[in-house]
Design an enzyme around this catalytic site. Structure first.
Site, PDB file in Angstrom:
ATOM      1  N   ASP A   6       0.860  -1.183   0.000  1.00  0.00           N
ATOM      2  CA  ASP A   6       0.000   0.000   0.000  1.00  0.00           C
ATOM      3  C   ASP A   6       0.902   1.240   0.000  1.00  0.00           C
ATOM      4  O   ASP A   6       2.126   1.151   0.116  1.00  0.00           O
ATOM      5  CB  ASP A   6      -0.963  -0.005   1.195  1.00  0.00           C
ATOM      6  CG  ASP A   6      -2.180   0.894   0.929  1.00  0.00           C
ATOM      7  OD1 ASP A   6      -2.143   1.703  -0.018  1.00  0.00           O
ATOM      8  OD2 ASP A   6      -3.170   0.796   1.668  1.00  0.00           O
TER       9      ASP A   6
HETATM   10  C1  NOJ Z   1      -3.894   4.062   0.175  1.00  0.00           C
HETATM   11  C2  NOJ Z   1      -5.084   3.180   0.297  1.00  0.00           C
HETATM   12  O1  NOJ Z   1      -5.035   2.463   1.508  1.00  0.00           O
HETATM   13  C3  NOJ Z   1      -5.227   2.189  -0.835  1.00  0.00           C
HETATM   14  O2  NOJ Z   1      -6.469   1.540  -0.709  1.00  0.00           O
HETATM   15  C4  NOJ Z   1      -5.095   2.870  -2.147  1.00  0.00           C
HETATM   16  O3  NOJ Z   1      -5.278   1.936  -3.188  1.00  0.00           O
HETATM   17  C5  NOJ Z   1      -3.743   3.527  -2.224  1.00  0.00           C
HETATM   18  N1  NOJ Z   1      -3.632   4.522  -1.155  1.00  0.00           N
HETATM   19  C6  NOJ Z   1      -3.498   4.210  -3.556  1.00  0.00           C
HETATM   20  O4  NOJ Z   1      -4.208   5.379  -3.650  1.00  0.00           O
END
Ligand code: NOJ
Length: 793
Positions: free
Chosen positions: A312
């Site tokens: 993530d």
């Molecule tokens: C953080 C989020 O937790 C995740 O779900 C997302 O896909 C990513 N950022 C990218 O934006």
């Protein structure tokens, strides 16, 4: 994938895992070394669009030509548009891409922007490897559907699949071939803002929805220009964040992990999801982004996942914050050896991975495995053969009617009618031409932006038809009195007073209250108070005090604890955030053109003190069954049981609950076999292909006893008694959506395959045990009388 290549993949992963165990020594390595071999779990992944020997040959040929730096480059991902996290990543993309230092970019907006970067990648970089463009396509690219919690509330996987196909068509037209979706985190805590992004609290429903998303995004063929790779997330346990506080620690036993949190991931991967994202949280003491037990032991060794694992946002670098490493070099090492292929934004791989490989801290075998995972997805998407996007495919004007209609139908099916009391001679809803004049009040009655919900992709407020606009179209402006009644967080006395006066002028009041979607729901929007924000509760009470019949339309990304409303307001609809067709969908349901048919996918708490609250709980040795909990305990029988002394145990509304405009009678629940054989069930559970062949059939009669048409979600639950591990009081194992005309009845049947009776045993293996089975076919998780059968040795 042929069986041989599947075996080969698993074997190479297993060997690689063994090698890692010698490189670093966290407590989990011991667990990892003991992780069961594939054969001990029943069904390994059998179908994946990535497992094509022709692709594998191309991957190997390319890998041979790559330098160390080029390999590392494929594992670096950056945000090239508006940041969706606390750091912006790097910004010198054109030169980095030309040097082969970037594998993927995300947050881009248009085919033109994607093509520009792609030209650099395929024309200027030495090996011409195309970039993979990603985006958080969560409930729409431009055609914004209801938020995922609402999509799940339809209990209609065909709706979800249709949504995902439209999202794939629109995203791919903008050059995006990778959606960071579905989010399949099981959530039992409405304080957690991201409960809005998932399918609620149930692993079975979550699995059905997860598969539908993957089918829609990836289509029949991943290389189709209109298909995009799914990315199932967040692996794993993110929804179990302590206290519902985003990014917080989770403690989940391996048993519960397997029973509750893993199934939707497994389902998505079995459907062929090309990628998976790790989560931010720590799970059982080890961050999920550095967790070899989950990322390699389960995902690769047990399940044989051949796809791409991305971290993530900055979660690799955040291993420093977690305190398990001293610096980003350590973070890169831990994440890489645990099983993270691609580093989203944190730049740790870019800065340190080459050195880690040179010094032997990360093996070349592991590096190559990660690069293969990235290349495999790029090949499967057809990016090497046709890396560019036809810019004429993008829609700049009005949305096509069929997409708008699909968004409206999804919204209509997502609304959950929570309460509908009789006012005068009939229930308040549905409204009719005799309903008279309407006072439309509240900050969400005419708010286009918030109808889109959190994570609305490239959704545009100008595509939204608000409730006010749709209502005016339906009944004419002369019949509507409108007052905004203030803002979400603040309202003046004058605004509240004006709303009260507006209510006084009308025959019926529609109050559109709730949360501010982008501020109060979604990521980084955990709430410690699940009330109506600002002065909305006061507005509700003062408007109700006019004595006019009130319909509360509750827009929220989670259940809100509103005891006063549930006691005093005669009609309440959970509308969630319905997307671009919020207004028309609501009007059609409020006027009964289509029946309300959504059902809750989360237990709705009465009060914060009940959280976490979920229907598929264990029973305890001292359940409160049959005891009147409406008063404090008066004797030891009423006291020494699992209860609150100051609140009921039951939720305000149970999982699966949702009213219709008619009445229903469930009867004759039965199962056509009194005894089933555990070994026959286990044999079918273990067959490599997903063999869920029926061993028995359960059925019930459902009758529409009222005078309006219904769309009902008939639910099948089981309880297994006498098992080695304690099983929940009920588990959803099937559901069906049916339509019934007034007076009509239908026998609803459910084939019962081995999975319905399976559990995770003391050794954490999935199997069927001899047990007594109770089985309910019911309108929600709290009602009905069970049929029974025995599972014998
Ligand atoms: C953080 C989020 O937790 C995740 O779900 C997302 O896909 C990513 N950022 C990218 O934006």
């Amino acid at each position: 994938m042929s069986w041989n290549s599947c075996q080969w993949l698993r074997k190479s992963r297993f060997v690689a895992t063994f090698l890692f165990a010698f490189v670093s020594f966290s407590p989990f390595e011991t667990v990892l070394a003991q992780a069961p071999e594939p054969a001990s779990n029943p069904v390994a992944l059998t179908s994946s669009p990535l497992t094509d020997p022709a692709i594998e040959r191309r991957v190997e040929a390319l890998l041979k030509q790559m330098t160390l730096d080029e390999k590392v480059g494929q594992l670096a991902q950056y945000s090239s548009g508006a940041p969706t996290g606390p750091s912006a990543g790097r910004a010198d993309y054109p030169s980095m891409i030309a040097r082969g230092e970037v594998g993927s970019l995300f947050n881009l907006d248009s085919a033109h922007a994607a093509n520009q970067y792609q030209h650099i990648a395929v024309e200027k970089s030495r090996l011409h490897i195309p970039l993979l463009f990603g985006l958080d396509v969560i409930h729409g690219f431009r055609t914004t559907f209801p938020v995922p919690l609402a999509l799940a509330s339809t209990w209609d996987p065909s709706i979800v699949e249709k949504y995902a196909r439209i999202a794939a068509q629109e995203s791919s037209a903008a050059g995006i071939r990778w959606a960071f979706s579905p989010m399949v985190d099981i959530a039992r805590d409405p304080r957690w803002g991201r409960i809005v992004e998932g399918a609620g609290e149930d692993p079975y429903l979550g699995s059905v929805m997860a598969r539908a998303y993957v089918r829609g995004y990836q289509g029949k063929n991943l290389s189709d220009k209109e298909s995009i790779a799914a990315c199932v997330k967040h692996f794993v346990g993110y929804g179990a964040a302590e206290g519902g506080r985003d990014y917080n620690t989770a403690e989940i036993s391996e048993h519960t992990l397997r029973e509750v949190y893993l199934p939707p991931f497994y389902a998505a991967l079995r459907e062929g999801s090309a990628s998976l994202m790790s989560s931010f949280n720590t799970i059982n003491g080890l961050p999920a982004t550095a967790n070899p037990f989950t990322l390699t032991g389960i995902l690769r060794n047990e399940w044989g996942f051949p796809g791409l694992v991305v971290s993530d946002w900055t979660s690799v670098g955040e291993l420093v914050g977690h305190g398990i490493v001293r610096d980003k070099a350590g973070a890169a090492q831990k994440a890489m050896t645990a099983g993270i292929d691609m580093d989203m934004v944190s730049d740790s791989y870019h800065q340190h991975l080459a050195n880690l490989v040179k010094s032997g801290k990360v093996s070349e075998a592991r590096l190559d495995a990660a690069v293969r995972d990235v290349l495999r997805v790029k090949f499967a998407l057809g990016l090497f053969d046709d890396p560019f996007t036809d810019e004429s495919r993008e829609i700049h004007g009005a949305l096509p009617k069929e997409r708008v209609d699909a968004a409206r139908q999804a919204a209509e099916r997502s609304f959950v009618l929570l309460k509908n009391s009789v006012a005068g001679s009939r229930p308040i809803l549905p409204l009719s031409s005799e309903s008279g004049t309407i006072a439309l009040i509240g900050p969400l009655a005419d708010d286009a932006k918030n109808m889109l919900g959190a994570w609305a992709g490239r959704g545009r407020p100008e595509d939204v038809v608000t409730l006010k606009t749709a209502l005016v179209q339906r009944v004419g402006a002369e019949k509507i009195h409108y007052a905004r009644g203030g803002e979400f967080q603040t309202s003046s006395d004058a605004e509240i007073q004006k709303a009260v006066e507006t209510a006084q002028q009308a025959d019926v009041v529609l109050l559109a209250l709730g949360e501010e979607a982008t501020e109060q729901t979604g990521e980084a929007a955990s709430r410690a108070h699940l009330n109506l924000p600002g002065r909305q509760q006061e507005l509700l009470e003062k408007v109700s005090a006019t004595g006019k019949p009130v319909v509360l339309l509750l827009f929220s990304g989670r259940p809100l604890t509103l005891p006063w409303a549930f006691e005093h307001v005669p009609a309440i609809v959970a509308a969630w955030f319905p997307g671009i067709q919020a207004g028309p969908a609501l009007v059609r349901v409020l006027y009964g053109d289509v029946p309300p048919s959504g059902k809750l996918v989360v237990s709705w708490p009465r009060t914060m003190g009940q959280i976490p609250i979920y229907y598929n709980a264990l029973n305890t040795g001292r359940p409160a069954d049959g005891v009147d909990l409406t008063h404090p305990p008066r004797n030891s029988l009423e006291k020494y049981i699992s209860r609150y002394i100051d609140e009921l145990n039951s939720p305000q509304f149970p999982f699966g609950f949702g009213l219709s405009y008619s009445s229903l009678e469930y009867s004759k629940t039965q199962v056509d076999s009194a005894k089933l054989n555990a070994s026959a069930l286990n044999a079918s559970l273990r067959r490599a292909a997903a063999d869920n062949a029926p061993h028995a059939t359960a059925s019930a009669n459902v009758k529409n006893t009222g005078n309006r048409a219904v769309d009902e979600v008939v639910q099948l639950y089981v309880r297994l008694i006498g098992t080695g591990m304690e099983e929940p009081v009920r588990k959803l194992v099937g559901f069906k959506r049916i339509s019934l005309a007034p007076g009509e009845s239908q026998t609803v049947s459910f084939p019962l395959g081995a999975e319905a009776f399976s559990l995770w045993d003391v050794q954490n293996n999935q199997r069927v045990e001899p047990s007594r089975v109770q089985l309910w076919i019911s309108p929600d998780s709290s009602r009905g009388l069970p049929a029974e059968l025995e599972i014998v040795e």
